[in-house]
Design an enzyme around this catalytic site. Structure first.
Site, short mmCIF file in Angstrom:
data_model
loop_
_atom_site.label_atom_id
_atom_site.label_comp_id
_atom_site.label_asym_id
_atom_site.label_seq_id
_atom_site.Cartn_x
_atom_site.Cartn_y
_atom_site.Cartn_z
N GLU A 61 36.17 -40.83 23.10
CA GLU A 61 35.93 -39.61 24.49
C GLU A 61 34.28 -39.71 24.62
OE1 GLU A 61 36.78 -35.21 26.19
OE2 GLU A 61 37.72 -35.62 24.25
N ASP A 82 40.39 -39.31 21.09
CA ASP A 82 40.16 -37.79 20.83
C ASP A 82 39.73 -37.46 19.72
OD1 ASP A 82 38.90 -36.23 22.00
OD2 ASP A 82 40.95 -35.22 23.53
N ILE A 84 38.31 -33.70 19.23
CA ILE A 84 39.64 -32.97 18.65
C ILE A 84 39.36 -32.94 20.60
CG2 ILE A 84 39.12 -30.57 19.09
CD1 ILE A 84 36.61 -30.83 17.11
N ASP A 85 40.91 -32.82 20.28
CA ASP A 85 41.29 -32.53 21.99
C ASP A 85 42.07 -30.88 22.45
OD1 ASP A 85 42.31 -33.54 24.45
OD2 ASP A 85 45.10 -32.77 23.45
N THR A 87 39.22 -28.61 23.19
CA THR A 87 37.83 -28.37 22.80
C THR A 87 37.29 -26.70 23.23
OG1 THR A 87 36.57 -30.09 22.27
CG2 THR A 87 35.14 -28.80 22.88
N ASP A 214 43.39 -38.68 26.36
CA ASP A 214 43.93 -37.47 25.62
C ASP A 214 45.55 -37.76 25.69
OD1 ASP A 214 41.91 -35.41 26.54
OD2 ASP A 214 42.08 -36.17 28.73
#
Length: 269
Positions: A61, A82, A84-85, A87, A214
């Site tokens: 990402e 990702d 930190i999905d 954030t 995601d």
């Protein structure tokens, strides 16, 4: 991958001990799509660790170049990351965010690891070994429920607040509510929303807008738990373009997938 996801998750958890500064992404529609320095550091760590052993392509990402589009090879395996999905949840210390590491082969998601460091929940799934687990225990999305009145749906509105996308979200929410579910929820993390289906605690997750990072890790976990994933747009080829279609229906049964696909308004990215 599991070790890397756990260590990356602990980096994020440790970062929450001090004030977190977030900035709007330069390509964001308006200013609601944010990134932190932790996102970037976690992604750098994950990539470094993965490439030590696996010389695969990377789609992350934070390193994504919008001008080049989603570069998912039809021949070479690609890690889809990702860091930190969720954030916004991370910044606000809401314990609903996770690290996602997926592997795509021939543009299809085949392996996924998702780790929520705040709950220490590690989800893993593989289309090769036909397994889907939560902390080593088999997951099951199987559901015999057929009455929409007893169902819980999950969705998200994403970060795009342009008038066109806002209308898409409102139309989708209206269509979901008109099916008369018991509840419609929003958690703030696409991957963890998918896990509510994989573990059988919700019946469906529907969203327009997720990126490959995601959902790549989530798809094999859901499908190997007995869940089903289809594009929101019936014209999309699920074999080659599922990861890049930007619209998803993830549900406990194929019948529910079809019902949702025929009920929600179609939107093409």
């Amino acid at each position: 991958m599991e070790r890397i996801a756990k260590e990356a998750g602990m980096m994020a958890l440790e970062a929450q001990k001090v004030p977190i500064e977030s900035i709007a992404k330069p390509t964001a529609a308006l200013s609601t799509d944010v990134v932190t320095e932790t996102d970037r550091k976690v992604e750098e760590y994950i990539i470094k660790e993965l490439l030590r052993k696996y010389p695969f392509d990377i789609l992350g990402e934070e390193g994504f170049d919008e001008s080049k589009g989603y570069q998912l090879s039809a021949t070479k395996p690609t890690f889809v990351i990702d860091p930190i999905d969720g954030t916004v949840n991370f910044v606000n210390r809401t314990p609903y965010y996770c690290v996602c590491i997926g592997l795509a082969v021939k543009r299809q998601a085949v392996l996924g690891v998702i780790y929520n460091p705040t709950t220490q929940e590690l989800f893993s799934g593989s289309t090769v070994t036909k397994t889907s687990t939560l902390n080593g225990v088999a997951l099951s999305a199987d559901c015999d429920e057929t009455d929409h009145n007893n169902m819980i749906f999950v969705t998200e509105f994403g970060s795009d607040r342009t008038p066109a996308k806002t209308q898409v979200n409102l139309d989708m929410a209206k269509a979901l509510l008109e099916l008369h579910p018991r509840a419609v929820r929003m958690g703030g993390s696409a991957a963890l929303n998918c896990m509510t289906v994989a573990r059988g605690s919700c019946h469906a997750y529907v969203e327009y807008g997720p990126h490959p990072w995601d959902v790549c890790a989530a798809i094999p976990i859901v499908t190997q738990a007995g869940g089903h994933v289809i594009p929101a747009d019936p014209d999309v080829d699920a074999q080659t373009d599922l990861l890049t279609c930007r619209g998803y229906i993830i549900a406990t049964t194929p019948t529910l997938c079809e019902t949702l696909q025929s009920s929600i308004p179609q939107h093409k990215y």
